[in-house]
Design a protein around this motif. Structure first.
Motif, PDB file in Angstrom:
ATOM      1  N   PRO A 159      -3.223  -0.356  -9.975  1.00  7.80           N
ATOM      2  CA  PRO A 159      -3.936   0.923 -10.157  1.00  7.80           C
ATOM      3  C   PRO A 159      -5.129   1.078  -9.210  1.00  7.80           C
ATOM      4  CG  PRO A 159      -3.423  -0.054 -12.284  1.00  7.80           C
ATOM      5  CD  PRO A 159      -3.093  -1.092 -11.232  1.00  7.80           C
ATOM      6  N   TRP A 160      -5.895   0.001  -9.009  1.00 12.85           N
ATOM      7  CA  TRP A 160      -7.042   0.088  -8.105  1.00 12.85           C
ATOM      8  C   TRP A 160      -6.580   0.322  -6.667  1.00 12.85           C
ATOM      9  CZ3 TRP A 160      -8.508  -2.588  -3.773  1.00 12.85           C
ATOM     10  CH2 TRP A 160      -9.786  -2.306  -3.288  1.00 12.85           C
ATOM     11  N   VAL A 161      -5.557  -0.413  -6.224  1.00 13.35           N
ATOM     12  CA  VAL A 161      -5.044  -0.235  -4.865  1.00 13.35           C
ATOM     13  C   VAL A 161      -4.561   1.198  -4.677  1.00 13.35           C
ATOM     14  CG1 VAL A 161      -3.233  -0.932  -3.228  1.00 13.35           C
ATOM     15  CG2 VAL A 161      -4.445  -2.669  -4.565  1.00 13.35           C
ATOM     16  N   ARG A 162      -3.826   1.711  -5.654  1.00 10.22           N
ATOM     17  CA  ARG A 162      -3.268   3.064  -5.559  1.00 10.22           C
ATOM     18  C   ARG A 162      -4.382   4.106  -5.515  1.00 10.22           C
ATOM     19  NH1 ARG A 162       0.997   5.189  -3.459  1.00 10.22           N
ATOM     20  NH2 ARG A 162       1.393   7.224  -4.309  1.00 10.22           N
ATOM     21  N   GLU A 163      -5.379   3.947  -6.388  1.00 10.61           N
ATOM     22  CA  GLU A 163      -6.486   4.901  -6.441  1.00 10.61           C
ATOM     23  C   GLU A 163      -7.323   4.856  -5.162  1.00 10.61           C
ATOM     24  OE1 GLU A 163     -10.574   5.096  -8.917  1.00 10.61           O
ATOM     25  OE2 GLU A 163      -8.749   5.036 -10.138  1.00 10.61           O
ATOM     26  N   THR A 164      -7.486   3.676  -4.616  1.00 11.40           N
ATOM     27  CA  THR A 164      -8.354   3.504  -3.448  1.00 11.40           C
ATOM     28  C   THR A 164      -7.655   3.865  -2.140  1.00 11.40           C
ATOM     29  OG1 THR A 164      -9.471   1.708  -4.622  1.00 11.40           O
ATOM     30  CG2 THR A 164      -9.825   1.843  -2.236  1.00 11.40           C
ATOM     31  N   TYR A 165      -6.378   3.486  -2.002  1.00  7.62           N
ATOM     32  CA  TYR A 165      -5.689   3.641  -0.716  1.00  7.62           C
ATOM     33  C   TYR A 165      -4.502   4.594  -0.744  1.00  7.62           C
ATOM     34  CZ  TYR A 165      -8.484  -0.329   0.714  1.00  7.62           C
ATOM     35  OH  TYR A 165      -9.537  -1.153   1.013  1.00  7.62           O
ATOM     36  N   GLY A 166      -3.978   4.926  -1.905  1.00  6.18           N
ATOM     37  CA  GLY A 166      -2.789   5.776  -1.959  1.00  6.18           C
ATOM     38  C   GLY A 166      -1.656   5.153  -1.162  1.00  6.18           C
ATOM     39  N   ASP A 167      -1.036   5.938  -0.289  1.00  2.00           N
ATOM     40  CA  ASP A 167       0.053   5.441   0.560  1.00  2.00           C
ATOM     41  C   ASP A 167      -0.435   4.955   1.918  1.00  2.00           C
ATOM     42  OD1 ASP A 167       2.131   5.934  -1.256  1.00  2.00           O
ATOM     43  OD2 ASP A 167       2.192   8.050  -0.693  1.00  2.00           O
ATOM     44  N   ASP A 168      -1.743   4.895   2.118  1.00  2.00           N
ATOM     45  CA  ASP A 168      -2.315   4.557   3.424  1.00  2.00           C
ATOM     46  C   ASP A 168      -3.002   3.194   3.374  1.00  2.00           C
ATOM     47  OD1 ASP A 168      -2.966   4.946   6.088  1.00  2.00           O
ATOM     48  OD2 ASP A 168      -4.822   6.016   5.620  1.00  2.00           O
ATOM     49  N   LEU A 169      -2.194   2.146   3.246  1.00  2.00           N
ATOM     50  CA  LEU A 169      -2.763   0.799   3.209  1.00  2.00           C
ATOM     51  C   LEU A 169      -3.328   0.423   4.575  1.00  2.00           C
ATOM     52  CD1 LEU A 169       0.037  -1.049   1.206  1.00  2.00           C
ATOM     53  CD2 LEU A 169      -2.247  -0.455   0.391  1.00  2.00           C
ATOM     54  N   PRO A 170      -4.367  -0.381   4.618  1.00  2.00           N
ATOM     55  CA  PRO A 170      -4.906  -0.833   5.907  1.00  2.00           C
ATOM     56  C   PRO A 170      -3.838  -1.597   6.703  1.00  2.00           C
ATOM     57  CG  PRO A 170      -6.382  -1.430   4.115  1.00  2.00           C
ATOM     58  CD  PRO A 170      -5.118  -0.917   3.486  1.00  2.00           C
ATOM     59  N   ASP A 171      -3.901  -1.491   8.009  1.00  2.00           N
ATOM     60  CA  ASP A 171      -2.936  -2.170   8.881  1.00  2.00           C
ATOM     61  C   ASP A 171      -3.389  -3.615   9.096  1.00  2.00           C
ATOM     62  OD1 ASP A 171      -0.814  -2.682  10.547  1.00  2.00           O
ATOM     63  OD2 ASP A 171      -1.785  -1.853  12.324  1.00  2.00           O
ATOM     64  N   LEU A 172      -3.088  -4.430   8.099  1.00  2.00           N
ATOM     65  CA  LEU A 172      -3.424  -5.853   8.145  1.00  2.00           C
ATOM     66  C   LEU A 172      -2.131  -6.649   8.093  1.00  2.00           C
ATOM     67  CD1 LEU A 172      -6.263  -5.731   5.470  1.00  2.00           C
ATOM     68  CD2 LEU A 172      -6.563  -5.917   7.946  1.00  2.00           C
ATOM     69  N   PRO A 173      -2.069  -7.774   8.789  1.00  2.00           N
ATOM     70  CA  PRO A 173      -0.807  -8.541   8.820  1.00  2.00           C
ATOM     71  C   PRO A 173      -0.251  -8.840   7.431  1.00  2.00           C
ATOM     72  CG  PRO A 173      -2.363  -9.445  10.396  1.00  2.00           C
ATOM     73  CD  PRO A 173      -3.106  -8.396   9.619  1.00  2.00           C
ATOM     74  N   TRP A 174      -1.088  -9.247   6.490  1.00  2.00           N
ATOM     75  CA  TRP A 174      -0.597  -9.640   5.165  1.00  2.00           C
ATOM     76  C   TRP A 174      -0.218  -8.453   4.295  1.00  2.00           C
ATOM     77  CZ3 TRP A 174      -3.324  -7.882   0.979  1.00  2.00           C
ATOM     78  CH2 TRP A 174      -4.627  -7.457   1.217  1.00  2.00           C
ATOM     79  N   ALA A 175      -0.623  -7.232   4.687  1.00  2.00           N
ATOM     80  CA  ALA A 175      -0.333  -6.044   3.882  1.00  2.00           C
ATOM     81  C   ALA A 175       0.839  -5.232   4.421  1.00  2.00           C
ATOM     82  CB  ALA A 175      -1.579  -5.152   3.809  1.00  2.00           C
ATOM     83  N   ARG A 176       1.358  -5.607   5.575  1.00  2.00           N
ATOM     84  CA  ARG A 176       2.423  -4.818   6.194  1.00  2.00           C
ATOM     85  C   ARG A 176       3.749  -4.980   5.467  1.00  2.00           C
ATOM     86  NH1 ARG A 176       0.551  -6.965  11.809  1.00  2.00           N
ATOM     87  NH2 ARG A 176      -1.203  -5.583  12.145  1.00  2.00           N
ATOM     88  N   THR A 177       4.534  -3.905   5.506  1.00  2.00           N
ATOM     89  CA  THR A 177       5.899  -3.951   4.990  1.00  2.00           C
ATOM     90  C   THR A 177       6.775  -4.605   6.041  1.00  2.00           C
ATOM     91  OG1 THR A 177       5.519  -1.931   3.735  1.00  2.00           O
ATOM     92  CG2 THR A 177       7.808  -2.492   4.185  1.00  2.00           C
ATOM     93  N   ARG A 178       7.775  -5.320   5.571  1.00  2.00           N
ATOM     94  CA  ARG A 178       8.731  -5.975   6.463  1.00  2.00           C
ATOM     95  C   ARG A 178       9.422  -4.944   7.340  1.00  2.00           C
ATOM     96  NH1 ARG A 178      14.309  -7.237   5.425  1.00  2.00           N
ATOM     97  NH2 ARG A 178      14.972  -8.756   6.954  1.00  2.00           N
TER      98      ARG A 178
END
Length: 198
Positions: free
Chosen positions: A166-185
């Motif tokens: 919920p916190w990730v969704r509220e804070t970032y929505g569909d725009d996650l930071p471009d970080l190596p560990w957060a990227r989709t395969r």
């Protein structure tokens, strides 16, 4: 002695297939065609390396995926959004050495950025107590059972709430930071695309 979790590479699929099909009764067998479909479609398909050798793999799909597992369908009929662990396999010589725990920490980090729940199953017909204890120690709880029609195996259907979602969704929505560990395969179809004019 460290464990490295990373995306699978296509040339490793034969080794992954051998690991899967030598895992015993707790894992359904695979053929090469189905494994390649996993490679092309799975949002999460990572391997573990220990001492430079393949020590296991984990494959997972988001609830909107085109995935043909009867257990995945069971969850989709009951839950609107989740991330599904289709299978985890650890090489027999590496069991009990932390590879499974490393995978579950990694897949949870991946899933909680995108989904409110993490789903999986444990087969109940082949000495399930160690697997149920392992999953319970990660906060999974049984939400039902499913008799898999294609193989006649009964599975305990497990679910875990991902409290960070919920916190990730509220804070970032569909725009996650471009970080190596957060990227989709990067899926296989995208890897094979070539720029126009080449």
């Amino acid at each position: 002695m460290s464990i490295v979790i990373r995306d699978v590479r296509e040339h490793e699929l034969d080794s992954v297939l051998a690991l899967n099909n030598n895992a015993g009764l707790a894992i359904l067998p695979l053929d090469s065609a189905k494994l390649h479909r996993f490679y092309e479609r799975a949002e999460y398909f990572r391997v573990a390396e220990r001492d430079g050798n393949l020590a296991g793999f984990l494959v997972g799909f988001g609830s909107a995926s085109d995935h043909d597992s009867s257990n995945f369908a069971w969850f989709r009929e009951r839950y609107p959004q989740f991330f599904y662990i289709d299978r985890i396999v650890v090489a027999s010589r590496r069991r009990g050495g932390g590879v499974g725990r490393a995978f579950y920490a990694d897949v949870q980090s991946f899933a909680e950025l995108r989904h409110p729940q993490l789903a999986c199953e444990v087969f109940l017909d082949h000495g399930a107590d160690p697997a149920l204890l392992f999953h319970g120690s990660f906060g999974f709880r049984e939400v039902g059972q499913n008799l898999m029609p294609e193989v006649g195996v009964r599975a305990s259907m497990l679910m875990k709430e991902l409290c960070s979602y919920p916190w990730v969704r509220e804070t970032y929505g569909d725009d996650l930071p471009d970080l190596p560990w957060a990227r989709t395969r990067q899926l296989a179809d995208a890897r094979t695309e070539r720029p126009t004019g080449t």
